[in-house]
Structure formats: C-alpha cells, structure tokens
Scaffold this motif. Structure first.
Motif, mmCIF file in Angstrom:
data_model
loop_
_atom_site.group_PDB
_atom_site.id
_atom_site.type_symbol
_atom_site.label_atom_id
_atom_site.label_comp_id
_atom_site.label_asym_id
_atom_site.label_seq_id
_atom_site.Cartn_x
_atom_site.Cartn_y
_atom_site.Cartn_z
ATOM 1 N N THR A 1 32.473 43.846 37.019
ATOM 2 C CA THR A 1 32.061 42.446 37.002
ATOM 3 C C THR A 1 30.604 42.322 37.413
ATOM 4 O O THR A 1 30.147 43.022 38.315
ATOM 5 N N PHE B 1 27.739 40.244 39.370
ATOM 6 C CA PHE B 1 27.833 39.425 40.578
ATOM 7 C C PHE B 1 26.467 38.827 40.907
ATOM 8 O O PHE B 1 25.423 39.358 40.528
ATOM 9 N N ILE C 1 29.311 34.575 47.259
ATOM 10 C CA ILE C 1 29.307 35.537 46.157
ATOM 11 C C ILE C 1 29.996 34.934 44.943
ATOM 12 O O ILE C 1 31.010 34.236 45.067
ATOM 13 N N TYR C 2 29.396 35.193 43.805
ATOM 14 C CA TYR C 2 29.907 34.693 42.531
ATOM 15 C C TYR C 2 30.134 35.900 41.636
ATOM 16 O O TYR C 2 29.239 36.734 41.479
ATOM 17 N N GLU C 3 31.339 35.990 41.082
ATOM 18 C CA GLU C 3 31.704 37.114 40.224
ATOM 19 C C GLU C 3 32.750 36.637 39.223
ATOM 20 O O GLU C 3 33.203 35.502 39.314
ATOM 21 N N SER D 1 35.957 36.282 38.746
ATOM 22 C CA SER D 1 37.167 36.367 39.562
ATOM 23 C C SER D 1 38.420 36.576 38.722
ATOM 24 O O SER D 1 39.412 37.134 39.206
#
Length: 131
Positions: A101, A103, A119-121, A123
C-alpha cells in the motif's frame, strides 16, 4: 535539534522494531489518526505514549519482519510538521497474506517529541490481507 532530526530518529527506530523505543519518541499525549477496519488487530485509537507502544507492539508482531519492505519517496519538513510519502509491503504473520500500500504520514512535533501521528493508506487492501 530540529523536527527533521526527530523524524529521522523515528524512521530509524521504527525500522529497528522496538515498540518501547518507538513510543519514547512520542509525547505523553498524542493526536492519533488511523482509519481502518476493526478486522485489523492493530488498528486502534491512541491518546498516550503507552497506547503508542501497544499499537506498535501489536502491529509489528502481526507482520513477518523479514518480509517487510518500505520505500520512502518524499520527506517534507516545514517547522513542526513533516509529511512522509512512500510505499510499504508486508506479510501478515497469522495467514501469510501479503499486501502493498502507498502511505502518507503526517507528523507534528514539539520539544523533540512527536505530538501528531496521522497515517493514510489503502485500508481496504490491509483489511483484506488481515481477514
């Protein structure tokens, strides 16, 4: 000491995999955001340094360390704010499923400690691998 030094220390300590050493880089109170599925055992809200240690203990314990690959594409620091952009590949220890992923990590610091961890990924990719 600049916040860039704190961020560099964090990334190096994170790579070392010691949850207590990682948590020691955080303030006692933390602004924390990770969006994800309750099916992912390490996804949780944290507000304290102790919560941060438990998060990293659970998360890092859930992966096959030897199969982890992290690529950092950009590290931007502006005063007390830092943004780390990259990609991570992991293998879930419980089921052997792999995922990759991109991020984005937004950190903020004060007095040499991290006060914000957002944190942004992807999901969904993580949740599918963990299921």
């Amino acid at each position: 000491m600049t916040f860039r030094t704190t961020v560099d220390d964090f990334l190096q300590t994170l790579a070392g995999g010691d949850p207590d050493a990682i948590a020691a880089l955080f303030a006692e109170t933390v602004d924390w955001k990770i969006v994800g599925s309750p099916a992912v055992p390490w996804i949780r809200h944290c507000t304290t340094r102790a919560d941060v240690a438990e998060f990293f203990r659970t998360m890092l314990g859930g992966f096959v360390a030897e199969e982890t690959a992290v690529r950092i594409d950009h590290l931007l620091v502006d005063g007390p704010h830092a943004v780390v952009l990259g990609e991570v590949s992991q293998v879930i220890r419980a089921n052997g499923r792999a995922f990759t992923t991109p991020f984005a990590l937004h950190l903020t610091g004060e007095d040499g400690l991290i006060t914000r961890y957002h944190i942004y990924e992807d999901s969904l990719v993580v949740a599918k691998a963990a299921a």
